[in-house]
Scaffold this active site. Sequence first.
Site, PDB file in Angstrom:
ATOM      1  N   ASN A 175       0.873  -1.181   0.000  1.00 54.69           N
ATOM      2  CA  ASN A 175       0.000   0.000   0.000  1.00 54.69           C
ATOM      3  C   ASN A 175       0.906   1.225   0.000  1.00 54.69           C
ATOM      4  O   ASN A 175       1.487   1.569   1.030  1.00 54.69           O
ATOM      5  CB  ASN A 175      -0.884  -0.054   1.258  1.00 54.69           C
ATOM      6  N   LYS A 203       0.143   4.245  -0.301  1.00 58.83           N
ATOM      7  CA  LYS A 203      -0.519   5.409   0.308  1.00 58.83           C
ATOM      8  C   LYS A 203      -0.291   6.654  -0.564  1.00 58.83           C
ATOM      9  O   LYS A 203      -0.206   6.524  -1.790  1.00 58.83           O
ATOM     10  CB  LYS A 203      -0.033   5.598   1.754  1.00 58.83           C
ATOM     11  N   HIS A 254      -9.584   1.048   5.007  1.00 54.29           N
ATOM     12  CA  HIS A 254      -8.299   1.222   5.701  1.00 54.29           C
ATOM     13  C   HIS A 254      -8.517   2.177   6.878  1.00 54.29           C
ATOM     14  O   HIS A 254      -9.310   3.108   6.802  1.00 54.29           O
ATOM     15  CB  HIS A 254      -7.257   1.789   4.737  1.00 54.29           C
ATOM     16  N   GLU A 262      -6.903   4.585   7.935  1.00 60.03           N
ATOM     17  CA  GLU A 262      -6.710   6.017   7.619  1.00 60.03           C
ATOM     18  C   GLU A 262      -7.953   6.575   6.935  1.00 60.03           C
ATOM     19  O   GLU A 262      -8.290   7.744   7.117  1.00 60.03           O
ATOM     20  CB  GLU A 262      -5.442   6.183   6.759  1.00 60.03           C
ATOM     21  N   GLU A 299      -5.373  -4.966  10.820  1.00 62.86           N
ATOM     22  CA  GLU A 299      -4.348  -3.954  11.035  1.00 62.86           C
ATOM     23  C   GLU A 299      -4.629  -3.215  12.340  1.00 62.86           C
ATOM     24  O   GLU A 299      -5.455  -2.289  12.367  1.00 62.86           O
ATOM     25  CB  GLU A 299      -4.358  -2.945   9.879  1.00 62.86           C
ATOM     26  N   GLY A 337       2.514   2.261  10.850  1.00 58.42           N
ATOM     27  CA  GLY A 337       3.472   3.353  10.672  1.00 58.42           C
ATOM     28  C   GLY A 337       4.185   3.757  11.948  1.00 58.42           C
ATOM     29  O   GLY A 337       4.862   4.773  11.994  1.00 58.42           O
ATOM     30  N   SER A 344       3.448  -2.092  10.420  1.00 55.81           N
ATOM     31  CA  SER A 344       4.900  -2.171  10.633  1.00 55.81           C
ATOM     32  C   SER A 344       5.495  -3.532  10.250  1.00 55.81           C
ATOM     33  O   SER A 344       6.422  -4.004  10.897  1.00 55.81           O
ATOM     34  CB  SER A 344       5.251  -1.800  12.078  1.00 55.81           C
TER      35      SER A 344
END
Length: 257
Positions: A9, A11, A95, A97, A168, A174, A214
Site C-alpha cells: 500500500n 498510500k 483502511h 486512515e 491492522e 506506521g 509495521s
Amino acid sequence: MRKIIIAGNWKMNTTLTEAQTLASELKGLISSEGSTEVILCPPFISLHAVNEIIKDSGIKLGAQTMANKESGAYTGEISAAMLAATGCSHVILGHSERREYYGETNALINQKIKLAFAHNLTPIVCVGETLEQREQNVTFAIIEQQLRESLHDLSAELAAHSIVIAYEPVWAIGTGKVATPEQAQEVHAFIRKILTSLYGASFSENTSVQYGGSVKPDNIAELISKPDIDGALVGGASLQANSFATLIATAKPVAAN
Ligand code: PGA
C-alpha cells in the site's frame, strides 16, 4: 489451501515517475514462480502506468479506496468501473486512515464491497482496533462489529467472488510497533471464528486474512508462521524495491505451528 498474499500500500507516496521506477524495479526483483500473490496499490494517478509495467508479470494491481457510488456527479471520486477498466483486480476498503480521516463507516464500506464485487474487484477489507480500544479490552468486540457490519448481507455475492481481510491494529500502523505474532494470531483466529459464523466454515477456511502494521523483512517470517496469518498488507516497507522484494521472498512459514 489459502493463498499467501502480500500487498504493498503505497498510500500518498510516489509521483508518476517514482511509481514507474518502483514498479519496474520490483518487476525485476520479484520472482513470478512462487505461490505468493503480490499486489501493488499505487495512488490512483499512477494505476494506469504501473499496470502497463506489471501487466504480464503475474504481479497484480490494486487501488487504495474507491467511491461508494456507481457513477455520476461525485466530484473527485473514482468508481469501481474505472478501477476495473484500468487493470485493477483488487481494492483496499476501509483502511483505518480512511476510517479516521475521511469518516468511513462500516455501512459505507459494505456499500463499497458490493460495488467492488459488481465490477469483479476483490476487496481487501481492513479491520483493527485503536490503542485505546486495546487498553479498554474491547479489541474483540470492535473487530466483531467491524466484520459483521462491513460484511453484512453478502451471501449472494460471495457465491461468486472472494474477499481478503486485513487485520491492522491501528496502533501498529506506521509506528514501528508491530503486534507480536502471538497477539496477531489471537485476533486472526478470532476473525476466522467470526467469518465462520457469518458465512460458514468453508468460506472462513478459504479466505486469506492478512496482517498489517509495521511489517518489515525481518518480522514477516515469524508472523507468517502463525496458522491463521496468510500474508501482509505493507505500507512503509513497500516503498523500497529491495526491501519489499526481500520481504516477499521471506514470506514463508519458518516452522509449522
Ligand atoms: P505500515 O502501514 O506498514 O507503514 O505500518 C501498513 C498499512 O497501513 O497498510
